[in-house]
Scaffold this active site. Structure first.
Site, PDB file in Angstrom:
ATOM      1  N   ALA A 133       0.819  -1.209   0.000  1.00 26.78           N
ATOM      2  CA  ALA A 133       0.000   0.000   0.000  1.00 26.78           C
ATOM      3  C   ALA A 133       0.854   1.262   0.000  1.00 26.78           C
ATOM      4  O   ALA A 133       1.991   1.263   0.482  1.00 26.78           O
ATOM      5  CB  ALA A 133      -0.918  -0.002   1.228  1.00 26.78           C
ATOM      6  N   ARG A 134       0.277   2.318  -0.535  1.00 28.57           N
ATOM      7  CA  ARG A 134       0.935   3.623  -0.491  1.00 28.57           C
ATOM      8  C   ARG A 134       1.062   4.096   0.952  1.00 28.57           C
ATOM      9  O   ARG A 134       0.331   3.690   1.828  1.00 28.57           O
ATOM     10  CB  ARG A 134       0.118   4.672  -1.247  1.00 28.57           C
ATOM     11  CG  ARG A 134       0.057   4.535  -2.741  1.00 28.57           C
ATOM     12  CD  ARG A 134      -0.782   5.664  -3.320  1.00 28.57           C
ATOM     13  NE  ARG A 134      -0.132   6.959  -3.195  1.00 28.57           N
ATOM     14  CZ  ARG A 134      -0.762   8.125  -3.283  1.00 28.57           C
ATOM     15  NH1 ARG A 134      -2.072   8.159  -3.447  1.00 28.57           N
ATOM     16  NH2 ARG A 134      -0.097   9.250  -3.179  1.00 28.57           N
ATOM     17  N   GLY A 135       1.978   5.025   1.163  1.00 25.05           N
ATOM     18  CA  GLY A 135       2.102   5.646   2.469  1.00 25.05           C
ATOM     19  C   GLY A 135       3.222   5.049   3.293  1.00 25.05           C
ATOM     20  O   GLY A 135       3.916   4.114   2.890  1.00 25.05           O
ATOM     21  N   LYS A 150       5.195   2.958   5.886  1.00 20.32           N
ATOM     22  CA  LYS A 150       5.044   1.551   6.270  1.00 20.32           C
ATOM     23  C   LYS A 150       4.701   1.428   7.752  1.00 20.32           C
ATOM     24  O   LYS A 150       5.228   2.148   8.606  1.00 20.32           O
ATOM     25  CB  LYS A 150       6.341   0.771   5.971  1.00 20.32           C
ATOM     26  CG  LYS A 150       6.762   0.844   4.511  1.00 20.32           C
ATOM     27  CD  LYS A 150       5.692   0.266   3.589  1.00 20.32           C
ATOM     28  CE  LYS A 150       6.115   0.312   2.135  1.00 20.32           C
ATOM     29  NZ  LYS A 150       6.091   1.678   1.561  1.00 20.32           N
ATOM     30  N   LYS A 162      -4.712  -6.263   5.624  1.00 17.40           N
ATOM     31  CA  LYS A 162      -3.738  -6.079   6.695  1.00 17.40           C
ATOM     32  C   LYS A 162      -3.390  -7.420   7.324  1.00 17.40           C
ATOM     33  O   LYS A 162      -4.286  -8.184   7.706  1.00 17.40           O
ATOM     34  CB  LYS A 162      -4.283  -5.136   7.774  1.00 17.40           C
ATOM     35  CG  LYS A 162      -4.509  -3.706   7.306  1.00 17.40           C
ATOM     36  CD  LYS A 162      -4.940  -2.820   8.467  1.00 17.40           C
ATOM     37  CE  LYS A 162      -4.960  -1.363   8.088  1.00 17.40           C
ATOM     38  NZ  LYS A 162      -5.263  -0.486   9.258  1.00 17.40           N
ATOM     39  N   ASP A 184     -14.857  -0.011   9.949  1.00 16.82           N
ATOM     40  CA  ASP A 184     -15.243  -1.389  10.217  1.00 16.82           C
ATOM     41  C   ASP A 184     -14.259  -2.327   9.522  1.00 16.82           C
ATOM     42  O   ASP A 184     -13.890  -2.116   8.368  1.00 16.82           O
ATOM     43  CB  ASP A 184     -16.659  -1.633   9.691  1.00 16.82           C
ATOM     44  CG  ASP A 184     -17.242  -2.945  10.183  1.00 16.82           C
ATOM     45  OD1 ASP A 184     -16.781  -3.442  11.224  1.00 16.82           O
ATOM     46  OD2 ASP A 184     -18.154  -3.466   9.526  1.00 16.82           O
TER      47      ASP A 184
END
Length: 615
Positions: free
Chosen positions: A324-326, A328, A345, A380
């Site tokens: 995923a971007r962003g 770590k 996740k 959620d």
């Protein structure tokens, strides 16, 4: 006769037992749900809270009991080669005429996956897609709604809404239904002037069941104006004098937010789940079917629908899962599928320094969020176990990350990849990335909403733990929500302190505290050091939310929570509320809970709520 000789009899017995267990589950689910009108009318918020917890725990409890009873009842006969497929065939015959057949299939899947420890997908044992063709709602008839038509004349809408409220009056104890009908009709006419040139609706279809959540009740429907469908949702609040209309929502975005994946589930009586979801889908066409099932309380079937949505996506898109971007994460390995707006996740084998939590604590925090009031600020999450995929659908970088960080959870064998445990959440734009990339006006609003989100979480007894911007995300509707639960805790378990003054130059220059710090100690003054806003946004945040840096703010919220006070977080804009309605204004969460607007929000107290624990 040996067990090998009677798989059909064994399967029929097991299928009947599972159907009976499912019917018992549905009966109890309905029994809990039907308490909602009485809770609402009596303003028994503590009872409503207990009902929500009881209903959330019900499915897992019944499935576990059913699995244990089947194993005791049939023993080794369940393990004959034909037993599983025969059980599915027998169960299919038992449920084919049910109005909730898709939920019955999901319940069966939950039981057999545990009995046979299914890894991946087992089409011979479980329902991969529904075995039945369930008809969608038709254009002119709807089994979950009643139809109303406004008559001619200037008061036609008023009379129609009087009839509508008259239907719900047997359930909602209205304070002044005639006044409410006028308010609703005037707001509806005003909105239709803006969006439909003032056209009068040909018909209005209202769902016959009332939707309950938190301190509010909603009646929901749609208007047909020629070929146009216009959603309408009316919110009611319960006062000592009776229920009264608080707002009318007619914008698709506002109704979609009402069913957001960041909010707790509705309590609504549902006889035909598929038809109800189809109806809601016409009001919120961009909303996933899985999210709508989850929003009305069927979270397990919502999970099944989500998996089916993912499977269909993998069949039609050629992209690959990737990191995923962003920034770590220190605890979670997060990855995405670009064509699918969900993040995945996996808990890492080992956590990066300075994290001191452990995998069990992380799982318990996700369980806490599942059972807690999310108030529109917590995403959620769906939990999956024992999934298998084609290794070729993962990028080399992600496969390398699995081997280095999640070898205990992810197994790669040739062309198959097995994931023992993961969480899914709706994909959001991380707040730090959003602020960098969005226009300045949107960045400013996001920074302000970030502060509001922290305060609304606090009002519901949640402290995020990590306030880093990367742990918050921005939804498609521009709302800031929290999604990283590694350090989340109950606010009432925290000890907010002021920083003791330095005793001299050596203290000021020391890299270590010159005072004792307990594990639960939090120093709000230090928040400034890691809230790394761009320079032009620092003042924006400070002007609106400087109170977050003061321990007194947090002490004030804790005191309110300890009295058992419950604050209602409105899922719609203040501007949509009726100005002449007999209700207090929405609490101003930009101010301290010691200030008057926030005190109004806390004014409606109830019996103290039981304190949740992170086990």
């Amino acid at each position: 006769m040996t067990s090998e000789d009677c798989p059909k009899e064994t399967a029929a017995d097991a299928a009947a037992f599972i159907r009976e267990a499912y019917e018992a589950y549905q009966a109890q689910f309905l029994h809990i749900t039907k308490r909602s009108p009485d809770r609402f009318n009596r303003r028994d918020w503590s009872g409503a809270y207990q009902d929500a917890l009881e209903r959330l725990d019900l499915y897992t409890r019944v499935v576990k009991r059913t699995v244990n009873a089947l194993r005791h009842r049939l023993g080794d006969r369940l393990n004959t080669p034909a037993a599983g497929p025969e059980m599915k065939a027998a169960y299919t015959g038992l449920i084919r005429r049910r109005d909730d057949v898709e939920l019955a299939e999901t319940f069966f899947n939950s039981v057999v996956r545990k009995i046979y420890a299914v890894v991946g997908v087992a089409p011979r044992l479980e329902f991969i897609a529904s075995e039945f063709k369930i008809p969608r709602i038709e254009d002119r008839t709807c089994p979950v709604c009643d139809v109303y038509r406004p008559d001619a004349g200037s008061d036609g809408l008023v009379r129609m809404f009087r009839d509508i409220l008259g239907f719900y009056g047997a359930e909602l104890q209205f304070q002044d239904p005639d006044a409410d009908a006028r308010r609703i009709a005037e707001r509806t006419a005003s909105t239709l002037r803006d969006v439909a040139g003032g056209a009068r609706p040909d018909m209005v279809e209202m769902i016959t069941s009332v939707f309950y959540r938190d301190k509010a009740a909603y009646i929901i429907g749609r208007m047909r104006i020629g070929n146009r469908i216009q959603p309408i949702a009316v919110a009611f609040l319960s006062r000592p004098e009776g229920a009264a209309a608080d707002a009318v929502l007619m914008d698709e975005s506002d109704v979609s937010i009402l069913f957001s994946f960041t909010r707790s589930y509705f309590h609504v009586v549902v006889d035909r789940p598929m038809e109800l979801v189809n109806f809601l889908k016409t009001l919120t066409p961009l909303k996933r079917v899985s999210e709508l099932y989850t929003a009305i309380g069927f979270h397990k079937h919502g999970k099944s629908e989500l998996y089916r949505e993912l499977t269909r996506n993998l069949e039609t898109a050629a992209d690959r899962f990737d990191i995923a971007r962003g920034e770590k994460g220190m605890v979670m390995l997060v990855f995405t599928l670009p064509s699918f707006d969900v993040v995945f996740k996996i808990i890492k084998d080992r956590f990066d320094y300075p994290k001191t939590t452990n995998p069990r604590d992380v799982r318990n925090r996700y369980k806490l969020v599942f059972r807690h009031d999310r108030a529109g600020r917590l995403v959620d999450a769906q939990e999956f176990q024992e999934l298998t995929f084609d290794t070729a659908r993962f990028s080399p970088a992600l496969l390398k990350a699995f081997r280095e960080n999640a070898a205990e959870t992810v197994t790669i064998e040739g062309d198959r990849l097995r994931i023992r445990h993961l969480y899914t959440e709706r994909r959001l734009t991380p707040l730090d990335i959003f602020i960098e990339e969005a226009p300045e006006s949107e960045s400013r609003e996001a920074v302000l909403d970030y502060g509001r989100s922290i305060k609304e979480l606090a009002a519901t007894n949640i402290f995020p733990g990590d306030l880093f911007l990367k742990n918050f995300g921005v939804t498609s509707h521009g709302r800031v929500v929290f999604y990283d639960y590694d350090e989340l805790c109950l606010l009432t378990d925290c000890n907010f302190r002021k920083l003791p003054p330095a005793r001299g130059y050596d203290d000021e220059m020391s890299s270590e505290p010159w005072f004792f710090v307990d594990d639960k100690d939090i120093f709000p003054e230090e928040f400034r050091t890691f809230l790394r806003f761009p320079d032009h946004l620092k003042a924006v945040f400070e002007n609106a939310h400087a109170d977050l840096f003061d321990a007194d703010f947090w002490h004030g919220v804790q005191e309110r929570l300890k009295t058992g006070a419950v604050i209602h977080i409105f899922p719609y804009r203040e501007s949509l509320r009726f100005r002449d309605a007999p209700h207090p204004r929405q609490p101003d969460l930009s101010k301290s809970p010691l200030d008057k607007p926030f005190k109004i929000g806390f004014k409606e107290t109830c019996q103290p709520q039981p304190k949740e624990k992170i086990s």
